[in-house]
Write a protein that holds these residues in place. Structure first.
Motif, PDB file in Angstrom:
ATOM      1  N   THR A  98      11.754 -22.409  -9.414  1.00 26.51           N
ATOM      2  CA  THR A  98      11.974 -21.303 -10.346  1.00 26.51           C
ATOM      3  C   THR A  98      12.603 -21.746 -11.657  1.00 26.51           C
ATOM      4  O   THR A  98      12.725 -20.939 -12.570  1.00 26.51           O
ATOM      5  CB  THR A  98      12.899 -20.242  -9.714  1.00 26.51           C
ATOM      6  OG1 THR A  98      14.159 -20.853  -9.419  1.00 26.51           O
ATOM      7  CG2 THR A  98      12.278 -19.668  -8.452  1.00 26.51           C
ATOM      8  N   ASN A  99      13.019 -22.987 -11.715  1.00 21.94           N
ATOM      9  CA  ASN A  99      13.721 -23.523 -12.884  1.00 21.94           C
ATOM     10  C   ASN A  99      14.980 -22.701 -13.186  1.00 21.94           C
ATOM     11  O   ASN A  99      15.315 -22.426 -14.327  1.00 21.94           O
ATOM     12  CB  ASN A  99      12.794 -23.569 -14.106  1.00 21.94           C
ATOM     13  CG  ASN A  99      13.321 -24.477 -15.183  1.00 21.94           C
ATOM     14  OD1 ASN A  99      14.091 -25.396 -14.906  1.00 21.94           O
ATOM     15  ND2 ASN A  99      12.923 -24.232 -16.424  1.00 21.94           N
ATOM     16  N   SER A 100      15.637 -22.261 -12.124  1.00 17.33           N
ATOM     17  CA  SER A 100      16.833 -21.428 -12.281  1.00 17.33           C
ATOM     18  C   SER A 100      18.025 -22.282 -12.702  1.00 17.33           C
ATOM     19  O   SER A 100      18.174 -23.418 -12.255  1.00 17.33           O
ATOM     20  CB  SER A 100      17.144 -20.691 -10.979  1.00 17.33           C
ATOM     21  OG  SER A 100      17.374 -21.596  -9.940  1.00 17.33           O
ATOM     22  N   LYS A 101      18.855 -21.711 -13.580  1.00 20.02           N
ATOM     23  CA  LYS A 101      19.998 -22.451 -14.103  1.00 20.02           C
ATOM     24  C   LYS A 101      21.254 -21.602 -14.232  1.00 20.02           C
ATOM     25  O   LYS A 101      22.313 -22.112 -14.545  1.00 20.02           O
ATOM     26  CB  LYS A 101      19.646 -23.027 -15.476  1.00 20.02           C
ATOM     27  CG  LYS A 101      18.537 -24.053 -15.421  1.00 20.02           C
ATOM     28  CD  LYS A 101      18.136 -24.530 -16.791  1.00 20.02           C
ATOM     29  CE  LYS A 101      17.018 -25.547 -16.631  1.00 20.02           C
ATOM     30  NZ  LYS A 101      16.293 -25.803 -17.842  1.00 20.02           N
ATOM     31  N   LYS A 102      21.143 -20.320 -13.998  1.00 22.81           N
ATOM     32  CA  LYS A 102      22.280 -19.438 -14.213  1.00 22.81           C
ATOM     33  C   LYS A 102      22.947 -19.083 -12.887  1.00 22.81           C
ATOM     34  O   LYS A 102      22.302 -19.056 -11.845  1.00 22.81           O
ATOM     35  CB  LYS A 102      21.824 -18.166 -14.926  1.00 22.81           C
ATOM     36  CG  LYS A 102      21.274 -18.445 -16.317  1.00 22.81           C
ATOM     37  CD  LYS A 102      20.815 -17.188 -16.984  1.00 22.81           C
ATOM     38  CE  LYS A 102      20.268 -17.540 -18.368  1.00 22.81           C
ATOM     39  NZ  LYS A 102      19.649 -16.409 -19.027  1.00 22.81           N
ATOM     40  N   ALA A 103      24.226 -18.767 -12.979  1.00 20.22           N
ATOM     41  CA  ALA A 103      25.010 -18.469 -11.775  1.00 20.22           C
ATOM     42  C   ALA A 103      24.435 -17.275 -11.023  1.00 20.22           C
ATOM     43  O   ALA A 103      24.387 -17.276  -9.789  1.00 20.22           O
ATOM     44  CB  ALA A 103      26.466 -18.235 -12.139  1.00 20.22           C
ATOM     45  N   TRP A 104      23.986 -16.243 -11.755  1.00 22.32           N
ATOM     46  CA  TRP A 104      23.472 -15.052 -11.060  1.00 22.32           C
ATOM     47  C   TRP A 104      22.180 -15.373 -10.307  1.00 22.32           C
ATOM     48  O   TRP A 104      21.865 -14.709  -9.321  1.00 22.32           O
ATOM     49  CB  TRP A 104      23.315 -13.867 -12.005  1.00 22.32           C
ATOM     50  CG  TRP A 104      22.173 -13.949 -12.987  1.00 22.32           C
ATOM     51  CD1 TRP A 104      22.200 -14.468 -14.239  1.00 22.32           C
ATOM     52  CD2 TRP A 104      20.822 -13.488 -12.779  1.00 22.32           C
ATOM     53  NE1 TRP A 104      20.961 -14.374 -14.825  1.00 22.32           N
ATOM     54  CE2 TRP A 104      20.099 -13.764 -13.951  1.00 22.32           C
ATOM     55  CE3 TRP A 104      20.160 -12.880 -11.714  1.00 22.32           C
ATOM     56  CZ2 TRP A 104      18.753 -13.461 -14.096  1.00 22.32           C
ATOM     57  CZ3 TRP A 104      18.814 -12.560 -11.861  1.00 22.32           C
ATOM     58  CH2 TRP A 104      18.127 -12.850 -13.042  1.00 22.32           C
ATOM     59  N   HIS A 105      21.446 -16.397 -10.720  1.00 22.34           N
ATOM     60  CA  HIS A 105      20.259 -16.834  -9.971  1.00 22.34           C
ATOM     61  C   HIS A 105      20.673 -17.360  -8.594  1.00 22.34           C
ATOM     62  O   HIS A 105      20.024 -17.072  -7.589  1.00 22.34           O
ATOM     63  CB  HIS A 105      19.521 -17.952 -10.711  1.00 22.34           C
ATOM     64  CG  HIS A 105      18.972 -17.559 -12.038  1.00 22.34           C
ATOM     65  ND1 HIS A 105      18.602 -18.477 -12.983  1.00 22.34           N
ATOM     66  CD2 HIS A 105      18.733 -16.342 -12.595  1.00 22.34           C
ATOM     67  CE1 HIS A 105      18.147 -17.863 -14.057  1.00 22.34           C
ATOM     68  NE2 HIS A 105      18.228 -16.566 -13.848  1.00 22.34           N
ATOM     69  N   TYR A 106      21.761 -18.111  -8.585  1.00 18.49           N
ATOM     70  CA  TYR A 106      22.230 -18.705  -7.330  1.00 18.49           C
ATOM     71  C   TYR A 106      22.804 -17.632  -6.396  1.00 18.49           C
ATOM     72  O   TYR A 106      22.619 -17.688  -5.184  1.00 18.49           O
ATOM     73  CB  TYR A 106      23.257 -19.801  -7.599  1.00 18.49           C
ATOM     74  CG  TYR A 106      22.769 -20.837  -8.590  1.00 18.49           C
ATOM     75  CD1 TYR A 106      21.428 -21.211  -8.645  1.00 18.49           C
ATOM     76  CD2 TYR A 106      23.634 -21.438  -9.490  1.00 18.49           C
ATOM     77  CE1 TYR A 106      20.970 -22.144  -9.555  1.00 18.49           C
ATOM     78  CE2 TYR A 106      23.185 -22.383 -10.409  1.00 18.49           C
ATOM     79  CZ  TYR A 106      21.849 -22.726 -10.434  1.00 18.49           C
ATOM     80  OH  TYR A 106      21.391 -23.649 -11.336  1.00 18.49           O
ATOM     81  N   VAL A 107      23.493 -16.671  -6.987  1.00 23.43           N
ATOM     82  CA  VAL A 107      24.015 -15.553  -6.184  1.00 23.43           C
ATOM     83  C   VAL A 107      22.854 -14.785  -5.565  1.00 23.43           C
ATOM     84  O   VAL A 107      22.879 -14.438  -4.378  1.00 23.43           O
ATOM     85  CB  VAL A 107      24.890 -14.621  -7.060  1.00 23.43           C
ATOM     86  CG1 VAL A 107      25.246 -13.346  -6.310  1.00 23.43           C
ATOM     87  CG2 VAL A 107      26.136 -15.349  -7.531  1.00 23.43           C
ATOM     88  N   LEU A 108      21.817 -14.550  -6.364  1.00 19.44           N
ATOM     89  CA  LEU A 108      20.629 -13.858  -5.870  1.00 19.44           C
ATOM     90  C   LEU A 108      19.955 -14.649  -4.744  1.00 19.44           C
ATOM     91  O   LEU A 108      19.519 -14.079  -3.736  1.00 19.44           O
ATOM     92  CB  LEU A 108      19.648 -13.661  -7.040  1.00 19.44           C
ATOM     93  CG  LEU A 108      18.535 -12.652  -6.870  1.00 19.44           C
ATOM     94  CD1 LEU A 108      19.068 -11.268  -6.555  1.00 19.44           C
ATOM     95  CD2 LEU A 108      17.679 -12.606  -8.132  1.00 19.44           C
ATOM     96  N   PHE A 109      19.910 -15.969  -4.891  1.00 20.06           N
ATOM     97  CA  PHE A 109      19.325 -16.825  -3.850  1.00 20.06           C
ATOM     98  C   PHE A 109      20.073 -16.661  -2.534  1.00 20.06           C
ATOM     99  O   PHE A 109      19.470 -16.398  -1.488  1.00 20.06           O
ATOM    100  CB  PHE A 109      19.355 -18.294  -4.300  1.00 20.06           C
ATOM    101  CG  PHE A 109      19.069 -19.266  -3.197  1.00 20.06           C
ATOM    102  CD1 PHE A 109      17.762 -19.562  -2.836  1.00 20.06           C
ATOM    103  CD2 PHE A 109      20.114 -19.874  -2.496  1.00 20.06           C
ATOM    104  CE1 PHE A 109      17.502 -20.454  -1.803  1.00 20.06           C
ATOM    105  CE2 PHE A 109      19.855 -20.763  -1.461  1.00 20.06           C
ATOM    106  CZ  PHE A 109      18.550 -21.044  -1.120  1.00 20.06           C
TER     107      PHE A 109
END
Length: 190
Positions: free
Chosen positions: A161-172
């Protein structure tokens, strides 16, 4: 260190190799779960008396399908270019450490040790029990495989997903827990 296949196989292996390795490992995972008599769920393994080949197959398919669809859905929210093949490859390859950890129940070792613990609890002798060293070592090794499994899920999702933000990790992690609860309910219902 940057090209270490154990740290991030998703950045090194081609899509085709990931899919082939993932599908072959899935077949072995189904067989290992059946012969080691362990029910696989997303965030736990349950040693049981008997697991049919069909039950092993269905458990893994449910886990992989629901996890892939959920991660693909949030992957699309994070990055519209997220591909389903990258997500399903992530899930398929991430389960490999789980399959290896199933050997903890070789010769019904976990079943026997858990039965002893339950019996000790029923007798009220839990404070006099000193757990066998082998049980502690096996538990520690299993925990290391579990951490590596979650790490692979995370790093594969992050790469796909090329995720880089903290909220992406929380969502994961929130999605991982929610899908685990949902699939556990489904798996334990049949």
């Amino acid at each position: 260190m940057k090209n270490n296949i154990l740290l991030n196989p998703f950045a090194i292996l081609s899509d085709k190799k990931q899919t082939i390795i993932g599908l072959i490992s899935l077949i072995f995972g189904i067989l290992i779960a059946h012969f080691m008599t362990i029910n696989i769920q997303i965030l736990r393994i349950d040693p049981v008396e008997n697991v049919s080949l069909l039950k092993s197959f269905l458990n893994l398919i449910i886990c992989i399908l629901f996890l892939s669809l959920a991660f693909f859905g949030i992957g699309k929210i994070i990055n519209k270019k997220t591909r389903f093949i990258d997500i399903i490859n992530t899930v398929l390859l991430s389960f490999i450490p789980v399959y290896i950890s199933l050997f903890q129940n070789l010769n019904h070792f976990l079943n026997n040790e858990i039965d002893k613990l339950i019996q000790t609890l029923k007798n009220g002798d839990i404070y006099n029990l000193s757990p066998p060293i082998l049980f502690l070592i096996v538990g520690l090794v299993g925990f290391v495989f579990f951490i590596y499994y979650v790490y692979l899920l995370f790093i594969g999702f992050k790469t796909a997903t090329n995720s880089k933000k903290a909220w992406h990790y929380v969502l994961f992690f929130a999605t991982l827990i929610i899908v685990d609860l949902l699939t556990s309910y489904i798996i334990n219902s049949f």
